[in-house]
Design a protein around this motif. Structure first.
Motif, PDB file in Angstrom:
ATOM      1  N   TYR A 238       0.824  -1.222   0.000  1.00  0.00           N
ATOM      2  CA  TYR A 238       0.000   0.000   0.000  1.00  0.00           C
ATOM      3  C   TYR A 238       0.853   1.266   0.000  1.00  0.00           C
ATOM      4  O   TYR A 238       0.489   2.267  -0.612  1.00  0.00           O
ATOM      5  CB  TYR A 238      -0.921  -0.009   1.210  1.00  0.00           C
ATOM      6  CG  TYR A 238      -2.003   1.048   1.180  1.00  0.00           C
ATOM      7  CD1 TYR A 238      -3.095   0.931   0.324  1.00  0.00           C
ATOM      8  CD2 TYR A 238      -1.925   2.167   2.006  1.00  0.00           C
ATOM      9  CE1 TYR A 238      -4.093   1.896   0.294  1.00  0.00           C
ATOM     10  CE2 TYR A 238      -2.921   3.138   1.992  1.00  0.00           C
ATOM     11  CZ  TYR A 238      -3.997   3.001   1.122  1.00  0.00           C
ATOM     12  OH  TYR A 238      -4.991   3.966   1.101  1.00  0.00           O
ATOM     13  N   ALA A 303      -2.186   6.529   0.645  1.00  0.00           N
ATOM     14  CA  ALA A 303      -1.092   5.652   0.216  1.00  0.00           C
ATOM     15  C   ALA A 303       0.167   6.463  -0.066  1.00  0.00           C
ATOM     16  O   ALA A 303       0.099   7.590  -0.578  1.00  0.00           O
ATOM     17  CB  ALA A 303      -1.507   4.872  -1.027  1.00  0.00           C
ATOM     18  N   THR A 371      -9.841  -7.689  -1.790  1.00  0.00           N
ATOM     19  CA  THR A 371      -9.031  -7.666  -3.010  1.00  0.00           C
ATOM     20  C   THR A 371      -9.864  -8.060  -4.215  1.00  0.00           C
ATOM     21  O   THR A 371      -9.809  -7.406  -5.273  1.00  0.00           O
ATOM     22  CB  THR A 371      -7.829  -8.625  -2.867  1.00  0.00           C
ATOM     23  OG1 THR A 371      -6.977  -8.168  -1.819  1.00  0.00           O
ATOM     24  CG2 THR A 371      -7.029  -8.693  -4.173  1.00  0.00           C
ATOM     25  N   ALA A 374     -12.278  -5.250  -5.093  1.00  0.00           N
ATOM     26  CA  ALA A 374     -11.608  -4.125  -5.752  1.00  0.00           C
ATOM     27  C   ALA A 374     -11.285  -4.456  -7.209  1.00  0.00           C
ATOM     28  O   ALA A 374     -11.453  -3.622  -8.106  1.00  0.00           O
ATOM     29  CB  ALA A 374     -10.329  -3.763  -4.992  1.00  0.00           C
ATOM     30  N   PHE A 386      -4.297  -5.265  -6.804  1.00  0.00           N
ATOM     31  CA  PHE A 386      -5.311  -4.790  -5.861  1.00  0.00           C
ATOM     32  C   PHE A 386      -5.107  -5.343  -4.450  1.00  0.00           C
ATOM     33  O   PHE A 386      -5.930  -5.104  -3.570  1.00  0.00           O
ATOM     34  CB  PHE A 386      -6.707  -5.172  -6.366  1.00  0.00           C
ATOM     35  CG  PHE A 386      -7.028  -4.599  -7.713  1.00  0.00           C
ATOM     36  CD1 PHE A 386      -7.545  -3.320  -7.844  1.00  0.00           C
ATOM     37  CD2 PHE A 386      -6.782  -5.330  -8.868  1.00  0.00           C
ATOM     38  CE1 PHE A 386      -7.826  -2.781  -9.089  1.00  0.00           C
ATOM     39  CE2 PHE A 386      -7.056  -4.815 -10.123  1.00  0.00           C
ATOM     40  CZ  PHE A 386      -7.578  -3.532 -10.242  1.00  0.00           C
ATOM     41  N   GLN A 389      -4.780  -2.549  -1.689  1.00  0.00           N
ATOM     42  CA  GLN A 389      -6.066  -1.945  -1.336  1.00  0.00           C
ATOM     43  C   GLN A 389      -6.902  -2.903  -0.487  1.00  0.00           C
ATOM     44  O   GLN A 389      -7.542  -2.501   0.484  1.00  0.00           O
ATOM     45  CB  GLN A 389      -6.822  -1.567  -2.611  1.00  0.00           C
ATOM     46  CG  GLN A 389      -8.151  -0.876  -2.363  1.00  0.00           C
ATOM     47  CD  GLN A 389      -8.846  -0.535  -3.672  1.00  0.00           C
ATOM     48  OE1 GLN A 389      -8.228  -0.525  -4.739  1.00  0.00           O
ATOM     49  NE2 GLN A 389     -10.142  -0.247  -3.602  1.00  0.00           N
ATOM     50  N   HIS A 392      -5.421  -3.162   3.058  1.00  0.00           N
ATOM     51  CA  HIS A 392      -5.664  -1.915   3.775  1.00  0.00           C
ATOM     52  C   HIS A 392      -7.083  -1.878   4.349  1.00  0.00           C
ATOM     53  O   HIS A 392      -7.292  -1.481   5.504  1.00  0.00           O
ATOM     54  CB  HIS A 392      -5.432  -0.726   2.835  1.00  0.00           C
ATOM     55  CG  HIS A 392      -5.711   0.603   3.456  1.00  0.00           C
ATOM     56  ND1 HIS A 392      -6.871   1.297   3.225  1.00  0.00           N
ATOM     57  CD2 HIS A 392      -4.981   1.357   4.322  1.00  0.00           C
ATOM     58  CE1 HIS A 392      -6.853   2.433   3.898  1.00  0.00           C
ATOM     59  NE2 HIS A 392      -5.718   2.496   4.566  1.00  0.00           N
ATOM     60  N   SER A 393      -8.055  -2.303   3.569  1.00  0.00           N
ATOM     61  CA  SER A 393      -9.447  -2.326   4.049  1.00  0.00           C
ATOM     62  C   SER A 393      -9.623  -3.313   5.198  1.00  0.00           C
ATOM     63  O   SER A 393     -10.336  -3.040   6.169  1.00  0.00           O
ATOM     64  CB  SER A 393     -10.388  -2.694   2.904  1.00  0.00           C
ATOM     65  OG  SER A 393     -10.336  -1.731   1.860  1.00  0.00           O
TER      66      SER A 393
END
Length: 428
Positions: A238, A303, A371, A374, A386, A389, A392-393
Motif C-alpha cells: 500500500y 497511500a 481484493t 476491488a 489490488f 487496497q 488496507h481495508s
C-alpha cells in the motif's frame, strides 16, 4: 549471591528468553512477502501460516501450565527454548508450504511453556507492589524481540535470502536455554504478604475477573497478531516500501514503540494500584481507548504518505502495549501463587487459540475478499495489483475490536476488587 542479585539475574534471563520467543515467532510476518511470492500464496494461506503454532499450543498449553505449578520451572524453560529454537532453524529447509507449516507448529512449544513458567517465577521473585514493573521488564522482550526480528531478518533476507534469516534466528535461543538452567528458583508464594491455601484449579473458573481477562486476551491478541502478520505486507503493497524499508519502519512503529508503553504503563499501573484495587485495569482500559483514534488516523493516511502513517501507528502501538503491564499483573492479583502457572496457561490458551489463531487468518481472509471486490469493481481479472487496497481495508478490523476490548477491560475493573478480597480470604 543476594536475593536481589538472584532476582535480577532471573529476570534478565527471562527477558532474553521472551525476546527470542517473539523474535522467532515474528520472523514469519517480517518475511511474509518473499515467502508468499515464492509459493504463490493467498493472504488467507499467509494468515494460516502466521498462526500455525497455536494448533500445537491448544494441545500442550494447559498441561505445561500445570507442570509449572508442580515441577522445576527453569527446566521447563530450558527444554522449551531449546526445542523451539531448533525448529525455527529447521524452517529454513522447508521446500513447500506444507513443510513450512509443519515446522512452524513447533514454535507453539515456546508459547505454551514460556509464559506460564516465566510469569510464575516473576510472581514469586517480586512482591505485589513491584510486580507490574518486573512484569514490564519481562514483557520488554515483546517489542524488542519484534523490533530485532523485523530489523535483522529483513536485512539478512535482503542480502542472503529468507531461508538464511530463519536459520540464524534459532541460534541465540540455544544460549538462552543454557542460561535458564542457572536460575535460582524461588519457593512458590515466597513474595506474598501472607500464605494462601492452595485450591483445586477449577476454582479459577469461579473468578469473574478471570473470565473478563480471558476475553480481553483473545481480543488483544487478535489485533496484535493481525498487525504482526500484515504490517510489513501493508507497508510494501500500500505504501510502496521495499523489504528492508518495511523492516525498518515496522521495527520502530510496531516494535520499539512498545518500550515506552510497557515501562510507562507498568509504572502507572503500580502507582494507581496502591490507591485503588482496580487501578491496573483502569490504566489498561484507558490506554486501549487512546489507541483507537490513533490507529484510525494511521489507516486513513493516503497511500505512500509513510511518515504520517508511522507517527500515528507508533502511537497506537505504544498505547496497545500498556495492556501487558496492567493485565498480566492483575491476573496475579486475583489468583493464589499455587495456581498462577495454571491460570496463565488457561489465559494464554484463550489468548492464542481464540485470538492469535484468528487474527492473521480472519484478516487474511478479509483481505482476499476486499481484493477480489476491488478487482471486480475495476473490471480486472488479475488480483495482484489490488492486494494493497484489499489488505488496507481489512486492517480496519483492528480499531473496531480495540473499541470492544476497552469495554471488556472496564467491565473487569468492576469485579477485580471483590476477587482480590476473596483470594485473601482463601476463597471463602
Amino acid at each position: 549471591m543476594s536475593d536481589r542479585s538472584r532476582a535480577t539475574y532471573a529476570l534478565s534471563v527471562l527477558f532474553a528468553i521472551n525476546a527470542m520467543n517473539f523474535f522467532d515467532r515474528q520472523i514469519g510476518g517480517a518475511l511474509a512477502e518473499p515467502i508468499r511470492k515464492e509459493w504463490g500464496l493467498s493472504d488467507s494461506a499467509l494468515g494460516a501460516l502466521g498462526t500455525a503454532f497455536t494448533l500445537l499450543y491448544a494441545f500442550v498449553g494447559i498441561p505445561l501450565g500445570r507442570l509449572s505449578d508442580r515441577i522445576s520451572r527453569k527446566k521447563i524453560l530450558g527444554i522449551a527454548v531449546f526445542a523451539w529454537s531448533v525448529l525455527t532453524s529447521v524452517s529454513a529447509t522447508a521446500r513447500s508450504y506444507g513443510q513450512m507449516f509443519a515446522s512452524r507448529l513447533g514454535v507453539g512449544v515456546g508459547e505454551a511453556a514460556c509464559a506460564p513458567a516465566a510469569t510464575s517465577l516473576i510472581g514469586d521473585l517480586y512482591p505485589p507492589a513491584r510486580r507490574a514493573r518486573a512484569m514490564s521488564v519481562f514483557m520488554l522482550g515483546l517489542p524488542i524481540g519484534i523490533a530485532l526480528s523485523y530489523l535483522v531478518s529483513s536485512f539478512v533476507a535482503h542480502t542472503w535470502g529468507w531461508r538464511t534469516a530463519f536459520f540464524i534466528a534459532g541460534i541465540p535461543g540455544v544460549l538462552c536455554a543454557i542460561a535458564a538452567l542457572f536460575i535460582d528458583e524461588p519457593p512458590r508464594g515466597m513474595s506474598e504478604p501472607r500464605t494462601v491455601a492452595a485450591r483445586p484449579w477449577r476454582t479459577l473458573l469461579t473468578i469473574p475477573t478471570m473470565w473478563w481477562l480471558i476475553l480481553s486476551g483473545a481480543l488483544h491478541n487478535f489485533n496484535m497478531y493481525a498487525l504482526g502478520s500484515f504490517l510489513a505486507p501493508l507497508l510494501m503493497r500500500y505504501h510502496g516500501a521495499t523489504l528492508r524499508e518495511a523492516g525498518v519502519i515496522a521495527t520502530f512503529s510496531y516494535g520499539l514503540a512498545g518500550i515506552p508503553g510497557l515501562l510507562i504503563g507498568g509504572a502507572l499501573a503500580d502507582r494507581l494500584s496502591v490507591r485503588r484495587k482496580n487501578g491496573r485495569l483502569l490504566v489498561g482500559a484507558v490506554s486501549i481507548l487512546i489507541s483507537v483514534p490513533l490507529l484510525l488516523v494511521a489507516l486513513l493516511t493516503p497511500a505512500h504518505h509513510t511518515s504520517m502513517f508511522v507517527i500515528f501507528a507508533a502511537g497506537g502501538a505504544m498505547a496497545m502495549y500498556v495492556y501487558y503491564s496492567s493485565v498480566y499483573a492483575t491476573l496475579h492479583d486475583v489468583v493464589e501463587p499455587a495456581l498462577r502457572g495454571t491460570a496463565m496457561a488457561l489465559y494464554f490458551f484463550a489468548m492464542y487459540v481464540l485470538g492469535a489463531s484468528f487474527g492473521p487468518l480472519v484478516t487474511g481472509m478479509a483481505s482476499d475478499v476486499f481484493t477480489r471486490k476491488a478487482a471486480a469493481a475495476a473490471g480486472a481479472s488479475i488480483l495482484e495489483p489490488f492486494r494493497g487496497q484489499g489488505l488496507h481495508s481489512a486492517m480496519y478490523l483492528i480499531p473496531i475490536l480495540s473499541t470492544l476490548l476497552t469495554l471488556v477491560l472496564f467491565a473487569a475493573s468492576r469485579t477485580v476488587a471483590g476477587d482480590m478480597e476473596k483470594r485473601d480470604r482463601g476463597g471463602s
